[in-house]
Every structure is written in C-alpha cells, then in structure tokens.
Write an enzyme that holds these catalytic residues in place. Sequence first.
Site, PDB file in Angstrom:
ATOM      1  N   ASP A  74       0.681  -1.286  -0.001  1.00 31.48           N
ATOM      2  CA  ASP A  74       0.040  -0.060   0.020  1.00 31.48           C
ATOM      3  C   ASP A  74       0.698   1.214   0.003  1.00 31.48           C
ATOM      4  O   ASP A  74       2.038   1.362   0.611  1.00 31.48           O
ATOM      5  CB  ASP A  74      -0.984  -0.105   1.054  1.00 31.48           C
ATOM      6  N   HIS A 106       2.332   3.351  -8.944  1.00 33.66           N
ATOM      7  CA  HIS A 106       1.759   2.090  -9.404  1.00 33.66           C
ATOM      8  C   HIS A 106       3.147   1.483 -10.037  1.00 33.66           C
ATOM      9  O   HIS A 106       3.635   0.425  -9.815  1.00 33.66           O
ATOM     10  CB  HIS A 106       0.603   1.713  -9.963  1.00 33.66           C
ATOM     11  N   LEU A 155      10.256 -20.696  -5.308  1.00 34.15           N
ATOM     12  CA  LEU A 155       9.431 -19.801  -4.791  1.00 34.15           C
ATOM     13  C   LEU A 155       8.087 -19.966  -5.184  1.00 34.15           C
ATOM     14  O   LEU A 155       7.730 -19.993  -6.500  1.00 34.15           O
ATOM     15  CB  LEU A 155      10.065 -18.463  -4.812  1.00 34.15           C
TER      16      LEU A 155
HETATM   17  C1  IPE Z   1      -5.492  -2.809  -0.260  1.00 35.48           C
HETATM   18  O1  IPE Z   1      -5.229  -1.507  -0.213  1.00 35.48           O
HETATM   19  C2  IPE Z   1      -5.405  -3.473  -1.620  1.00 35.48           C
HETATM   20  C3  IPE Z   1      -4.134  -3.689  -2.363  1.00 35.48           C
HETATM   21  C4  IPE Z   1      -3.178  -3.334  -1.790  1.00 35.48           C
HETATM   22  C5  IPE Z   1      -4.342  -4.031  -3.506  1.00 35.48           C
HETATM   23  P1  IPE Z   1      -5.964  -0.291  -0.273  1.00 35.48           P
HETATM   24  O2  IPE Z   1      -5.552   0.952  -0.521  1.00 35.48           O
HETATM   25  O3  IPE Z   1      -7.023  -0.792  -1.434  1.00 35.48           O
HETATM   26  O4  IPE Z   1      -6.978  -0.523   0.961  1.00 35.48           O
HETATM   27  P2  IPE Z   1      -8.030   0.572   1.874  1.00 35.48           P
HETATM   28  O5  IPE Z   1      -9.106   0.966   0.957  1.00 35.48           O
HETATM   29  O6  IPE Z   1      -6.975   1.944   2.310  1.00 35.48           O
HETATM   30  O7  IPE Z   1      -8.320  -0.302   2.959  1.00 35.48           O
HETATM   31  C1  IPE Z   2      -1.876   0.090  -3.344  1.00 35.56           C
HETATM   32  O1  IPE Z   2      -1.536   1.400  -3.518  1.00 35.56           O
HETATM   33  C2  IPE Z   2      -1.951  -0.493  -4.595  1.00 35.56           C
HETATM   34  C3  IPE Z   2      -3.359  -0.809  -4.978  1.00 35.56           C
HETATM   35  C4  IPE Z   2      -4.417  -0.740  -4.207  1.00 35.56           C
HETATM   36  C5  IPE Z   2      -3.697  -1.219  -6.289  1.00 35.56           C
HETATM   37  P1  IPE Z   2      -2.607   2.495  -3.178  1.00 35.56           P
HETATM   38  O2  IPE Z   2      -3.173   3.006  -4.706  1.00 35.56           O
HETATM   39  O3  IPE Z   2      -3.931   2.236  -2.361  1.00 35.56           O
HETATM   40  O4  IPE Z   2      -1.871   3.770  -2.692  1.00 35.56           O
HETATM   41  P2  IPE Z   2      -2.615   4.787  -1.643  1.00 35.56           P
HETATM   42  O5  IPE Z   2      -2.840   4.150  -0.402  1.00 35.56           O
HETATM   43  O6  IPE Z   2      -3.634   5.707  -2.509  1.00 35.56           O
HETATM   44  O7  IPE Z   2      -1.397   5.770  -1.167  1.00 35.56           O
HETATM   45 MG    MG Z   3      -4.280   2.365  -0.453  1.00 38.23          MG
END
Ligand code: IPE
Ligand code: IPE
Ligand code: MG
Length: 248
Positions: A15, A32, A126
Amino acid sequence: MTDNGNPCHIAIIMDGNGRWAKKRLMPRIIGHRAGVKTVRKVVEYCVKEKIEVLSLFAFSSENWRRPKKEVNMLMELFMGTLQSQVDKLDKNNIRLHIIGDKTAFPDSLQEKIVSAEKQTEKNTGLNLVIAANYGGRWDITQAVQKITAKVTAGEMQAEDISESVINDHLTTAGLPEPDLFIRSGGEERISNFLLWQLAYTEFYFTSTLWPDFNQTLLADAINSFKNRQRRFGHTGEQIVDSLNSKNQ
Ligand code: IPE
Ligand code: IPE
Ligand code: MG
C-alpha cells in the site's frame, strides 16, 4: 517456519503507491509503476532467502470502486508486467499462482493468466501468489459454494465439513498459512485480504510507502518475526519447555 527461523510464507499488502506519487506531484499510475519495481526486489530477496511462499495483494475486490481511469491503467500494468516477467520468473524456478475472481477480467488477461500458471506449474522454487480481484470474504464464499455443491450432489455429508475441508476449498489450498503479514503505507488494517488464512499470522506494519520499501526493510520485518514467540494458545512456558526438549 523453517529451521533457520525464517517465515515459510510472507503475505504483503503493498500500500501507498498513490500517496508516493502525490508527494511528487505525479499521477497515481507513476506510483503503481514504481511499486512494480519494489515487487521485483522483494521477489529477488525471497528467492535468495529460499522463502517458500510470497503472497502479494495487487488488486482487491473493492478496488473497482476507484476511478475508471485508474482501474484501466492498473489492468494494463498487470497485464504488461505478467507478459514481460513470466519468462524471467520461469527461469528462476518460480511458480506463479493468481488468486481472486478472474472471471471479471478481460478475456485476453484471463488467457495470459492461464498460460503463465501453466508455464510455471512444474517449478519447485518460490511460490509467488498474486491476489488480483481478491477478497477474503469472496474466497470463503466461493469455498462454501463448492462444498455445498458437493453436499447437494451427495459426494459428501454436511457433518464431514471440517476446518481442513474448508482450507482445501480456498484459493490457497495446498499452500501453508502465512507466518508473516506485512503492510506498507501506514494503515493498520487487513482490507479484506486473506481473512481465514491470517488467523495465527504475525503482523508487521510499516509507514514506508510501497515504492520506497526495499530489501533492507523486508529483512527488518523478518528479524522482527524471528524475535516473536508464537504461542498458538499455549503458555509461554510451554513453548520454552518444548524448545528445550527439542534441543536436548
Ligand atoms: C488494499 O489497499 C488493496 C491492495 C493493496 C491491493 P487499499 O489501499 O485498497 O486499502 P484501503 O481501501 O485503504 O483499506
Ligand atoms: C496500493 O496503493 C495499490 C493498489 C491498491 C492497487 P494505493 O493505490 O492504495 O496507494 P494509496 O493508499 O492511495 O497511497
Ligand atoms: Mg491504499
């Protein structure tokens, strides 16, 4: 857990990509893309350390709620990465598993997933599990559906349903449960990741945003794991006694 104390299975919620890009005044997709580079480093480290399973949360069943443009770009990134990396994964003896509701993906992506899994299915290094359109509640629901269908068909009885039967119908069937769960990006929640499988996993949270996560930080998380006493309901004294008797 392995003999050297390393976790057998590490599960990660990657995240913080969006915030990483925002801090640099760049579009979220740049975050990303930077996140994919971190994935490569983390996979390399797990291969080197002979970790058995690495599970990465790439796209949750709730991430469809994001703007359409971001969802489309994430799909393209997923497809492009799969295509460009599969030969390299294969050469490194990595077996790829994609878990999640794949029926929601475009046909071309579904075909790529099937062929990548097939290409790597005999690999013995892995196990790399990518959770895409995955939700822990969805996983349990689909297991219940499969089990119910067997009961309805008379292949099994309702009283035969046990925890191990449920385990065997989850998308992670055959893989050990995660020993170590890591979430980057500062949030301290599961966000519907492996709900059933994380029952006795050790949790590690870091505020580092995923594109800034690296091998040193992964080693820190593994070291923190190694210093914990996993009791599984026993007392601390029981764990120490059983370790002592093993070492005698
Ligand atoms: C969880 O992250 C999903 C992934 C990393 C793919 P999110 O950023 O979507 O989670 P929330 O919405 O903050 O809980
Ligand atoms: C996690 O990073 C990746 C996915 C959920 C695909 P985020 O896109 O949730 O990044 P933040 O939380 O907005 O920084
Ligand atoms: Mg996020």
